[in-house]
Design an enzyme around this catalytic site. Structure first.
Site, short mmCIF file in Angstrom:
data_model
loop_
_atom_site.label_atom_id
_atom_site.label_comp_id
_atom_site.label_asym_id
_atom_site.label_seq_id
_atom_site.Cartn_x
_atom_site.Cartn_y
_atom_site.Cartn_z
N SER A 155 1.00 -1.23 0.01
CA SER A 155 -0.08 -0.10 -0.06
C SER A 155 0.82 1.29 0.07
O SER A 155 0.43 2.31 -0.07
CB SER A 155 -1.03 -0.10 1.16
OG SER A 155 -0.17 0.27 2.37
N LYS A 193 1.35 4.07 7.34
CA LYS A 193 0.75 4.98 6.40
C LYS A 193 1.29 6.50 6.72
O LYS A 193 1.90 6.66 7.51
CB LYS A 193 -0.84 4.82 6.93
CG LYS A 193 -1.29 3.48 6.39
CD LYS A 193 -1.52 3.31 4.97
CE LYS A 193 -2.16 2.00 4.78
NZ LYS A 193 -1.55 0.93 5.23
#
Length: 234
Positions: A155, A193
């Protein structure tokens, strides 16, 4: 050390094996732990297997063997102990960089503990196992405490972070918008993230258009550290 959910699942499997002689189904595990989907059970099973508490037997459906139990499970103390437990991806002695007092100090390598794996994708259970250390030049680190995590998932590929990379993290509980952070979600799951504030909420942004941004209230997110270095083995 296990997270609360990992300990609960291990105890449930152990008790079912003692009572019925066969492990529970994934649906039964999901219902017992009050999870919304079986994917969470798959992650917990994998974490217990990686930590050496269970073994999945090949070529047999629902075949799980309990190899060992932590004291909290063995003595039936999971519920009482979990109330005071705070999951974290950090434990033990971290690689600390102090102000150099001489040229020799600045050139001495720093032992940075590798604490396990971090998800760059679907969040995985918080990690608490120190596996080994990597020695890093002090001038590649900032001041303070550091740990390393092996990246799992894709991701963050548009930020140059690939599956299998080693992420070096500075321990901190604060982050600025744009920092790439280790975030602990709901005291159970850890993920890597990009951090942003959106009004009163926190956005955890992937760097891959195949993944969605997660918008969460601040009370569901705890910053564990921020990315300062990345290593890749070819």
């Amino acid at each position: 050390m296990l997270t609360r959910k990992q300990a609960e699942l291990l105890r449930f499997i152990h008790e079912r094996l003692k009572e019925a002689g066969v492990p529970p189904s994934f649906d039964e595990m999901k219902d017992a732990l009050d999870l919304r989907s079986k994917s969470g059970i798959h992650r917990l099973i994998t974490a217990l297997e990686e930590r050496g508490f269970i073994r999945r037997l090949p070529n047999r459906a629902r075949a799980i063997e309990v190899i060992k139990l932590p004291d909290s499970v063995a003595h039936g103390m999971v519920a009482s102990r979990s109330r005071g437990f705070t999951p974290s991806v950090i434990e033990g002695n971290l690689g600390r960089v102090r102000a150099a007092t001489s040229e020799d100090d600045s050139s001495r390598p720093v032992a940075v503990p590798v604490m396990g794996r971090i998800a760059a994708g679907t969040p995985i259970e918080a990690i608490q196992n120190k596996s080994h250390v990597i020695n890093m030049p002090a001038d590649l680190l900032s001041s303070g405490e550091h740990f390393a995590l092996e990246v799992r998932g894709d991701s963050m590929i548009e930020a140059g972070i690939l599956d299998g990379d080693m992420a070096v993290i500075k321990r901190t509980d604060a982050a600025d918008t744009g920092d790439i952070v280790v975030a602990l979600i709901d005291e159970e799951e850890a993920t890597l993230k990009r951090f942003r504030r959106r009004g009163a909420s926190i956005a955890l942004e992937p760097a891959n258009t195949a993944y969605e941004v997660r918008i969460l209230p601040p009370n569901r997110v705890r910053i564990q550290g921020k990315l300062i270095s990345l290593f890749r083995r070819y």
